[in-house]
Design an enzyme around this catalytic site. Structure first.
Site, PDB file in Angstrom:
ATOM      1  N   ASP A  47      69.122  55.298  -4.553  1.00 52.11           N
ATOM      2  CA  ASP A  47      70.288  54.804  -5.344  1.00 52.11           C
ATOM      3  C   ASP A  47      70.353  54.813  -6.716  1.00 52.11           C
ATOM      4  OD1 ASP A  47      72.003  52.155  -4.622  1.00 52.11           O
ATOM      5  OD2 ASP A  47      70.866  51.654  -6.326  1.00 52.11           O
ATOM      6  N   TYR A  52      73.331  52.797 -15.300  1.00 53.68           N
ATOM      7  CA  TYR A  52      72.028  52.923 -14.686  1.00 53.68           C
ATOM      8  C   TYR A  52      71.816  54.593 -16.511  1.00 53.68           C
ATOM      9  CZ  TYR A  52      71.730  50.406 -10.674  1.00 53.68           C
ATOM     10  OH  TYR A  52      71.645  49.604  -9.780  1.00 53.68           O
ATOM     11  N   LYS A  75      77.581  53.949  -8.312  1.00 52.53           N
ATOM     12  CA  LYS A  75      78.277  53.030  -8.558  1.00 52.53           C
ATOM     13  C   LYS A  75      79.496  52.922  -9.488  1.00 52.53           C
ATOM     14  CE  LYS A  75      74.252  50.510  -6.827  1.00 52.53           C
ATOM     15  NZ  LYS A  75      72.876  50.998  -7.852  1.00 52.53           N
ATOM     16  N   HIS A 108      80.632  48.575  -9.034  1.00 55.54           N
ATOM     17  CA  HIS A 108      78.732  47.658  -9.563  1.00 55.54           C
ATOM     18  C   HIS A 108      79.009  46.212  -9.216  1.00 55.54           C
ATOM     19  CE1 HIS A 108      74.900  48.832 -11.399  1.00 55.54           C
ATOM     20  NE2 HIS A 108      74.747  47.441 -10.803  1.00 55.54           N
TER      21      HIS A 108
HETATM   22  P1  NAP Z   1      61.851  45.539  -7.426  1.00 54.84           P
HETATM   23  O1  NAP Z   1      62.524  47.294  -6.385  1.00 54.84           O
HETATM   24  O2  NAP Z   1      62.355  44.246  -6.517  1.00 54.84           O
HETATM   25  O3  NAP Z   1      60.775  46.139  -8.155  1.00 54.84           O
HETATM   26  C1  NAP Z   1      60.353  47.748  -8.817  1.00 54.84           C
HETATM   27  C2  NAP Z   1      59.160  46.630  -9.270  1.00 54.84           C
HETATM   28  O4  NAP Z   1      58.298  46.514  -8.754  1.00 54.84           O
HETATM   29  C3  NAP Z   1      58.982  47.574 -10.985  1.00 54.84           C
HETATM   30  O5  NAP Z   1      58.439  47.180 -11.859  1.00 54.84           O
HETATM   31  C4  NAP Z   1      57.625  48.264  -9.785  1.00 54.84           C
HETATM   32  O6  NAP Z   1      56.903  48.893 -10.867  1.00 54.84           O
HETATM   33  C5  NAP Z   1      57.390  47.437  -9.016  1.00 54.84           C
HETATM   34  N1  NAP Z   1      56.157  48.420  -7.570  1.00 54.84           N
HETATM   35  C6  NAP Z   1      57.241  49.186  -6.953  1.00 54.84           C
HETATM   36  N2  NAP Z   1      56.591  49.222  -5.728  1.00 54.84           N
HETATM   37  C7  NAP Z   1      55.456  48.844  -6.068  1.00 54.84           C
HETATM   38  C8  NAP Z   1      54.163  48.207  -5.209  1.00 54.84           C
HETATM   39  N3  NAP Z   1      54.542  48.688  -4.002  1.00 54.84           N
HETATM   40  N4  NAP Z   1      52.560  47.285  -5.494  1.00 54.84           N
HETATM   41  C9  NAP Z   1      53.146  47.153  -6.518  1.00 54.84           C
HETATM   42  N5  NAP Z   1      53.970  46.972  -7.644  1.00 54.84           N
HETATM   43  C10 NAP Z   1      54.960  48.039  -7.144  1.00 54.84           C
HETATM   44  O7  NAP Z   1      62.873  45.660  -8.507  1.00 54.84           O
HETATM   45  P2  NAP Z   1      64.718  46.077  -8.656  1.00 54.84           P
HETATM   46  O8  NAP Z   1      64.470  47.426  -9.635  1.00 54.84           O
HETATM   47  O9  NAP Z   1      65.524  45.605  -9.776  1.00 54.84           O
HETATM   48  O10 NAP Z   1      65.139  46.974  -7.664  1.00 54.84           O
HETATM   49  C11 NAP Z   1      65.254  48.588  -6.921  1.00 54.84           C
HETATM   50  C12 NAP Z   1      66.299  49.151  -6.757  1.00 54.84           C
HETATM   51  O11 NAP Z   1      67.707  47.672  -6.276  1.00 54.84           O
HETATM   52  C13 NAP Z   1      67.254  48.978  -8.660  1.00 54.84           C
HETATM   53  O12 NAP Z   1      66.402  50.111  -9.056  1.00 54.84           O
HETATM   54  C14 NAP Z   1      68.668  49.522  -7.929  1.00 54.84           C
HETATM   55  O13 NAP Z   1      68.622  51.089  -7.569  1.00 54.84           O
HETATM   56  C15 NAP Z   1      69.088  48.272  -7.248  1.00 54.84           C
HETATM   57  N6  NAP Z   1      69.397  47.562  -8.026  1.00 54.84           N
HETATM   58  C16 NAP Z   1      70.581  47.176  -7.842  1.00 54.84           C
HETATM   59  C17 NAP Z   1      71.283  46.008  -8.702  1.00 54.84           C
HETATM   60  C18 NAP Z   1      73.156  45.648  -8.682  1.00 54.84           C
HETATM   61  O14 NAP Z   1      73.432  45.279  -8.889  1.00 54.84           O
HETATM   62  N7  NAP Z   1      73.801  46.590  -7.482  1.00 54.84           N
HETATM   63  C19 NAP Z   1      70.643  45.543  -9.557  1.00 54.84           C
HETATM   64  C20 NAP Z   1      69.248  45.184  -9.621  1.00 54.84           C
HETATM   65  C21 NAP Z   1      68.951  46.322  -8.774  1.00 54.84           C
HETATM   66  P3  NAP Z   1      56.294  51.011 -10.855  1.00 54.84           P
HETATM   67  O15 NAP Z   1      58.000  51.200 -11.780  1.00 54.84           O
HETATM   68  O16 NAP Z   1      55.673  50.847 -11.708  1.00 54.84           O
HETATM   69  O17 NAP Z   1      56.371  51.736 -10.014  1.00 54.84           O
END
Ligand code: NAP
Length: 259
Positions: A47, A52, A75, A108
């Site tokens: 994704d 980004y 997106k 998005h």
């Molecule tokens: P998330 O996946 O909820 O959390 C990511 C965080 O958790 C990072 O700091 C990561 O650290 C840590 N992490 C991941 N796996 C872990 C584990 N097994 N143990 C401990 N810590 C862990 O946050 P997000 O990036 O906000 O959301 C995920 C994805 O959703 C995004 O990357 C994006 O693709 C999508 N998204 C979309 C929108 C939208 O508006 N459509 C908005 C936000 C996000 P490390 O990086 O150090 O591994």
């Protein structure tokens, strides 16, 4: 070992992998290596998004992997939602990603300054021309989705929204389900903030799993698509270990109570 990631059947017949790698804030070599490592490990869904700014790095990460072997979502951002802007952005995104098509292209964020009918007309053209296989939306709450369903002349297959144990907008999910729109849960780990939650820690201890795995497994059991971001190979690997345990009905009720 093949993790056997389940697929979500979309209303158009496409089979969307229910689990993928999120790439928001993944940049530079870390992004290239994370995407490549995930695909080597058995992930089959990446994704990303125009905003980004990492399409070139994602392109380097997917290079060498069979394009038809994984699902790729990107997106188009608000500010680019007029007809010609959508077409030009998608064309640029395909060049940056070095691919011929996207499996899914999402709006998005809704944008009150761009008539939705115009945006969907452009997305329909992209779909008709094969540049994207399916289209959808992101951050569409009930009022946005209601309008979208009235004006779109192309199937909206997916709504990507923030959804995790501490944030549960079930009203949007219900509207999606009534209209056969698959839900993707973004920030499934609450952007990392859920990892110290006491309730989740206790449930993780009961299951002999990590808090991250409990969050992700719970979302899978809500029939959502889940896209955690991970930078390190250890996190990316840990997050894939979801298909050999289950959250019990009691634990499910407790997590639902957190929202
Ligand atoms: P998330 O996946 O909820 O959390 C990511 C965080 O958790 C990072 O700091 C990561 O650290 C840590 N992490 C991941 N796996 C872990 C584990 N097994 N143990 C401990 N810590 C862990 O946050 P997000 O990036 O906000 O959301 C995920 C994805 O959703 C995004 O990357 C994006 O693709 C999508 N998204 C979309 C929108 C939208 O508006 N459509 C908005 C936000 C996000 P490390 O990086 O150090 O591994």
């Amino acid at each position: 070992m093949d993790p056997d990631i389940p697929k979500m059947a979309l209303q158009t017949g496409a089979q969307m992998p229910q689990f993928g790698l999120g790439t928001w804030k993944l940049t530079g070599d870390t992004c290239v290596e994370a995407v490549d490592a995930a695909l080597r490990m058995g992930y089959d869904h990446i994704d990303t998004a125009d905003v980004y700014g990492n399409h070139r790095e994602v392109a380097a990460g997917i290079a060498g992997h069979d394009r038809d072997g994984f699902w790729l979502t990107s997106k188009v951002n608000r500010g680019s939602l007029l007809y010609d802007d959508v077409l030009a952005t998608c064309e640029r995104n395909l060049q940056e990603l070095e691919v011929d098509y996207l499996d899914l292209y999402l709006i998005h964020w809704p944008d009150a300054d761009a008539p939705m009918e115009e945006t969907f007309r452009a997305l329909k053209r992209l779909r008709d021309e094969g540049m994207v296989r399916d289209i959808g939306v992101s951050n569409f709450m009930v009022e946005h989705l209601t309008e979208a369903l009235e004006v779109a002349e192309v199937p909206i297959v997916n709504n990507q929204i923030k959804f995790h144990p501490g944030h549960q907008p079930w009203d949007v999910v219900e509207l999606c389900r009534e209209n056969d729109i698959a839900v993707t849960a973004y920030s499934p780990l609450g952007h990392g903030e859920l990892l110290e939650n006491a309730t989740l820690k206790r449930i993780a201890a009961e299951l002999e799993r990590t808090v991250a795995q409990v969050c992700l497994r719970w979302l899978l059991q809500q029939q959502m698509i889940v896209i955690p971001k991970g930078s390190s190979e250890a996190h990316i690997r840990e997050n894939l270990q979801l298909f050999d345990f289950e959250i019990s009905p009691e634990q499910d009720a407790e997590i639902r109570g957190m929202g």
